[in-house]
Design a protein around this motif. Structure first.
Motif, PDB file in Angstrom:
ATOM      1  N   LYS A 124       0.849  -1.184   0.000  1.00 42.02           N
ATOM      2  CA  LYS A 124       0.000   0.000   0.000  1.00 42.02           C
ATOM      3  C   LYS A 124       0.888   1.238   0.000  1.00 42.02           C
ATOM      4  O   LYS A 124       1.927   1.276   0.646  1.00 42.02           O
ATOM      5  N   HIS A 125       0.473   2.265  -0.706  1.00 44.63           N
ATOM      6  CA  HIS A 125       1.226   3.515  -0.761  1.00 44.63           C
ATOM      7  C   HIS A 125       0.646   4.487   0.255  1.00 44.63           C
ATOM      8  O   HIS A 125      -0.569   4.691   0.317  1.00 44.63           O
ATOM      9  N   LYS A 130       6.905  11.214   1.387  1.00 47.20           N
ATOM     10  CA  LYS A 130       7.663  12.051   0.469  1.00 47.20           C
ATOM     11  C   LYS A 130       8.231  11.183  -0.647  1.00 47.20           C
ATOM     12  O   LYS A 130       8.811  10.139  -0.413  1.00 47.20           O
ATOM     13  N   ARG A 131       8.014  11.650  -1.866  1.00 47.22           N
ATOM     14  CA  ARG A 131       8.471  10.911  -3.029  1.00 47.22           C
ATOM     15  C   ARG A 131       9.902  11.286  -3.349  1.00 47.22           C
ATOM     16  O   ARG A 131      10.312  12.427  -3.205  1.00 47.22           O
ATOM     17  N   PRO A 142       8.850   7.072 -10.675  1.00 49.20           N
ATOM     18  CA  PRO A 142       8.439   6.143  -9.628  1.00 49.20           C
ATOM     19  C   PRO A 142       8.511   4.695 -10.124  1.00 49.20           C
ATOM     20  O   PRO A 142       8.380   4.426 -11.323  1.00 49.20           O
ATOM     21  N   ASN A 143       8.726   3.780  -9.198  1.00 46.10           N
ATOM     22  CA  ASN A 143       8.820   2.369  -9.555  1.00 46.10           C
ATOM     23  C   ASN A 143       7.482   1.860 -10.069  1.00 46.10           C
ATOM     24  O   ASN A 143       6.415   2.306  -9.625  1.00 46.10           O
ATOM     25  N   LEU A 144       7.542   0.931 -10.984  1.00 48.30           N
ATOM     26  CA  LEU A 144       6.343   0.306 -11.527  1.00 48.30           C
ATOM     27  C   LEU A 144       5.698  -0.553 -10.454  1.00 48.30           C
ATOM     28  O   LEU A 144       6.353  -1.386  -9.825  1.00 48.30           O
ATOM     29  N   THR A 145       4.408  -0.346 -10.223  1.00 50.19           N
ATOM     30  CA  THR A 145       3.706  -1.146  -9.235  1.00 50.19           C
ATOM     31  C   THR A 145       3.006  -2.312  -9.913  1.00 50.19           C
ATOM     32  O   THR A 145       2.828  -2.330 -11.145  1.00 50.19           O
ATOM     33  N   TRP A 146       2.602  -3.266  -9.105  1.00 47.48           N
ATOM     34  CA  TRP A 146       1.924  -4.442  -9.636  1.00 47.48           C
ATOM     35  C   TRP A 146       0.588  -4.038 -10.268  1.00 47.48           C
ATOM     36  O   TRP A 146       0.223  -4.550 -11.323  1.00 47.48           O
ATOM     37  N   GLU A 147      -0.120  -3.110  -9.626  1.00 46.97           N
ATOM     38  CA  GLU A 147      -1.410  -2.672 -10.160  1.00 46.97           C
ATOM     39  C   GLU A 147      -1.242  -2.002 -11.525  1.00 46.97           C
ATOM     40  O   GLU A 147      -2.054  -2.202 -12.422  1.00 46.97           O
TER      41      GLU A 147
END
Length: 161
Positions: A133-134, A139-140, A145-150
């Motif tokens: 979960k994000h 803070k980014r 950003p990394n590729l998420t599974w979703e």
């Protein structure tokens, strides 16, 4: 196998090794010229490929991970057919001869099948606890950003309509 940065480079290498470990166990079938290519392909589809794709549906794969799996697969298929790269036989011809779909398609099918399993479960099911979960207020960092599974599932759904 996850790394500190969330990458799966070691896991991809760890998944290719069981595919090659199945190889000596079936060398009598795979190297015999009297055995038809279709039967060799069936053995590959039932024994070697599941060992290589085990657990891959839960992680996001980059293009280079898919390429590593594809290179290992084509080396195995060429070896089964008795060809080398210098014979200049096209990959599609070897796949047709053996009757094997590209590993990228199978990886997408596994991921979408796992997505279907997750969608059918209630939100409090244990399978949902494994998803990251994000935090909204986190803070980014710099860069993409990394590729998420979703996001990878959304891309697969869009590609497969």
């Amino acid at each position: 196998m996850l790394q500190k940065d969330g990458g799966i480079d070691e896991d991809v290498n760890h998944r290719i090794k069981p595919g090659w470990m199945k190889w000596p166990q079936a060398s009598g079938i795979l190297y015999d010229k009297r055995v038809p290519h279709e039967l060799k392909g069936k053995f590959y589809r039932t024994a070697v490929r599941p060992a290589m794709l085990y657990g891959a549906e839960c992680s996001t794969t980059k293009r280079r991970h898919v390429q590593q799996l594809g290179v290992a697969e084509m080396r195995m298929l060429r070896w089964m057919c008795g060809h080398m790269r210098k014979d200049r036989v096209w990959n599609d011809d070897i796949r047709d001869r053996v009757g094997v779909a590209p590993i990228e398609e199978k990886l997408v099918q596994h991921r979408l099948r796992w997505f279907g399993h997750i969608q059918r479960r209630p939100p409090e099911a244990p399978v949902h606890s494994g998803r990251l979960k994000h935090a909204d207020n986190a803070k980014r960092g710099w860069g993409r950003p990394n590729l998420t599974w979703e996001e990878s599932v959304k891309r697969d759904l869009k590609d497969w309509s």
